[in-house]
Design a protein around this motif. Sequence first.
Motif, mmCIF file in Angstrom:
data_model
loop_
_atom_site.group_PDB
_atom_site.id
_atom_site.type_symbol
_atom_site.label_atom_id
_atom_site.label_comp_id
_atom_site.label_asym_id
_atom_site.label_seq_id
_atom_site.Cartn_x
_atom_site.Cartn_y
_atom_site.Cartn_z
ATOM 1 N N VAL A 26 0.866 -1.175 0.000
ATOM 2 C CA VAL A 26 0.000 0.000 0.000
ATOM 3 C C VAL A 26 0.900 1.221 0.000
ATOM 4 C CG1 VAL A 26 -1.777 1.289 1.222
ATOM 5 C CG2 VAL A 26 -1.798 -1.218 1.280
ATOM 6 N N LEU A 27 0.814 2.047 -1.034
ATOM 7 C CA LEU A 27 1.618 3.258 -1.152
ATOM 8 C C LEU A 27 0.736 4.484 -0.954
ATOM 9 C CD1 LEU A 27 3.743 2.290 -4.291
ATOM 10 C CD2 LEU A 27 4.498 2.289 -1.915
ATOM 11 N N ASN A 28 1.238 5.423 -0.179
ATOM 12 C CA ASN A 28 0.488 6.638 0.073
ATOM 13 C C ASN A 28 1.178 7.823 -0.598
ATOM 14 O OD1 ASN A 28 -1.197 8.637 1.260
ATOM 15 N ND2 ASN A 28 0.358 8.980 2.830
ATOM 16 N N PRO A 29 0.568 8.436 -1.612
ATOM 17 C CA PRO A 29 1.207 9.554 -2.312
ATOM 18 C C PRO A 29 1.005 10.900 -1.622
ATOM 19 C CG PRO A 29 -0.881 9.064 -3.357
ATOM 20 C CD PRO A 29 -0.717 8.058 -2.239
ATOM 21 N N GLU A 30 0.173 10.939 -0.583
ATOM 22 C CA GLU A 30 -0.155 12.205 0.064
ATOM 23 C C GLU A 30 0.855 12.528 1.168
ATOM 24 O OE1 GLU A 30 -2.460 13.928 -1.291
ATOM 25 O OE2 GLU A 30 -3.089 12.296 -2.613
ATOM 26 N N ALA A 35 -1.971 11.526 11.516
ATOM 27 C CA ALA A 35 -3.383 11.141 11.421
ATOM 28 C C ALA A 35 -3.643 10.333 10.157
ATOM 29 C CB ALA A 35 -4.270 12.386 11.441
ATOM 30 N N ALA A 36 -3.055 10.752 9.042
ATOM 31 C CA ALA A 36 -3.254 10.027 7.785
ATOM 32 C C ALA A 36 -2.629 8.640 7.859
ATOM 33 C CB ALA A 36 -2.646 10.820 6.633
ATOM 34 N N ASP A 62 2.191 12.887 18.638
ATOM 35 C CA ASP A 62 0.908 13.556 18.415
ATOM 36 C C ASP A 62 -0.040 13.193 19.562
ATOM 37 O OD1 ASP A 62 -1.712 14.301 17.507
ATOM 38 O OD2 ASP A 62 -0.914 14.383 15.470
ATOM 39 N N GLU A 63 -0.293 14.160 20.432
ATOM 40 C CA GLU A 63 -1.085 13.905 21.636
ATOM 41 C C GLU A 63 -2.514 13.479 21.329
ATOM 42 O OE1 GLU A 63 -0.095 13.805 24.737
ATOM 43 O OE2 GLU A 63 1.973 14.328 24.231
ATOM 44 N N SER A 64 -3.046 13.890 20.170
ATOM 45 C CA SER A 64 -4.423 13.545 19.832
ATOM 46 C C SER A 64 -4.568 12.106 19.353
ATOM 47 C CB SER A 64 -4.953 14.497 18.749
ATOM 48 O OG SER A 64 -4.254 14.302 17.519
#
Length: 306
Positions: A26-30, A35-36, A62-64
């Motif tokens: 799975v490649l993510n271009p963004e 979060a993403a 990332d605390e959230s």
Amino acid sequence: SAAKLFFAYGLGNALTFPMSVGATTVLNPERPTPAAMFALMNKYNPSIFYGVPTLFAAMLNDESLKAQRGGARLRVCTSAGEALPESVGNAWKTRFGVDILDGVGSTELLHIFLSNAPGDIKYGCSGRPVPGYNVRLVNEAGADVPDGEVGELLVDAPSAGEGYWNQRSKSRRTFEGHWTRTGDKYIRDADGRYTFCGRSDDMFKVSGIWVSPFEVESALITHPAVLEAAVVPEADSEGLLKPKAFVVLRAGAKTDGLDGALKEHVKQKIGVWKYPRWIETVEALPKTETGKIQRFKLRDGDTAKP
């Protein structure tokens, strides 16, 4: 296969390795925000996750997203692009229960040539030579250096390139017979593990002793107020080079007395001559699209934008 799902936001080994065993990638271009990344990991439930140190650190801090665990099938992660700080590797293992296998490769050599391996992990180092690859550490005269001394890393690799397109001078400087110059400074311990010190053009001497920007940065980020750090040489009033640090602070960090506290923290961690004489707080560090810190921009005074 359904049993082997790799996840990454870049190409390179993250694409070629899965293909070699018939796995799904799975490649993510963004833009790889924490979060993403967690959203995609929850969706695809990968067993192996490829990332870079700045991404692993961002996901941890990332605390959230503190409740996120990366999926039930996650069994190992790999890191490259830059050296993985020991504190990040340990924090990831504590939270997610899986190791990050840190290693180093290059475009010229196509493949990872130094790496930690399952059952043979020491956070803070790049591991040992990958089978099929031979490495050397040499000084400025080209002579091999002993354990415990800093040298430039040369690699004898079956996957090495022939040269750079239309760059004959650079090709001759980099490719020397069987050996390829990486431009990285390393130190080897008695167990045969290699620890990254810095790029050759990032390293500098203080009082005649090599200073590793990566070592100073790794010490700085163990302070609870510091999220990220980058170190470059700066000339003092006498023209002598000393470490200068650029730091990104964690949300809510108190700044009163922080300059002195960070200097003392580094002195206690790695030695009195290595502490940053100047510390500048910035909102973000300049980075490439893959998350590598662009120290040359900091040396040139470009701290405005990442």
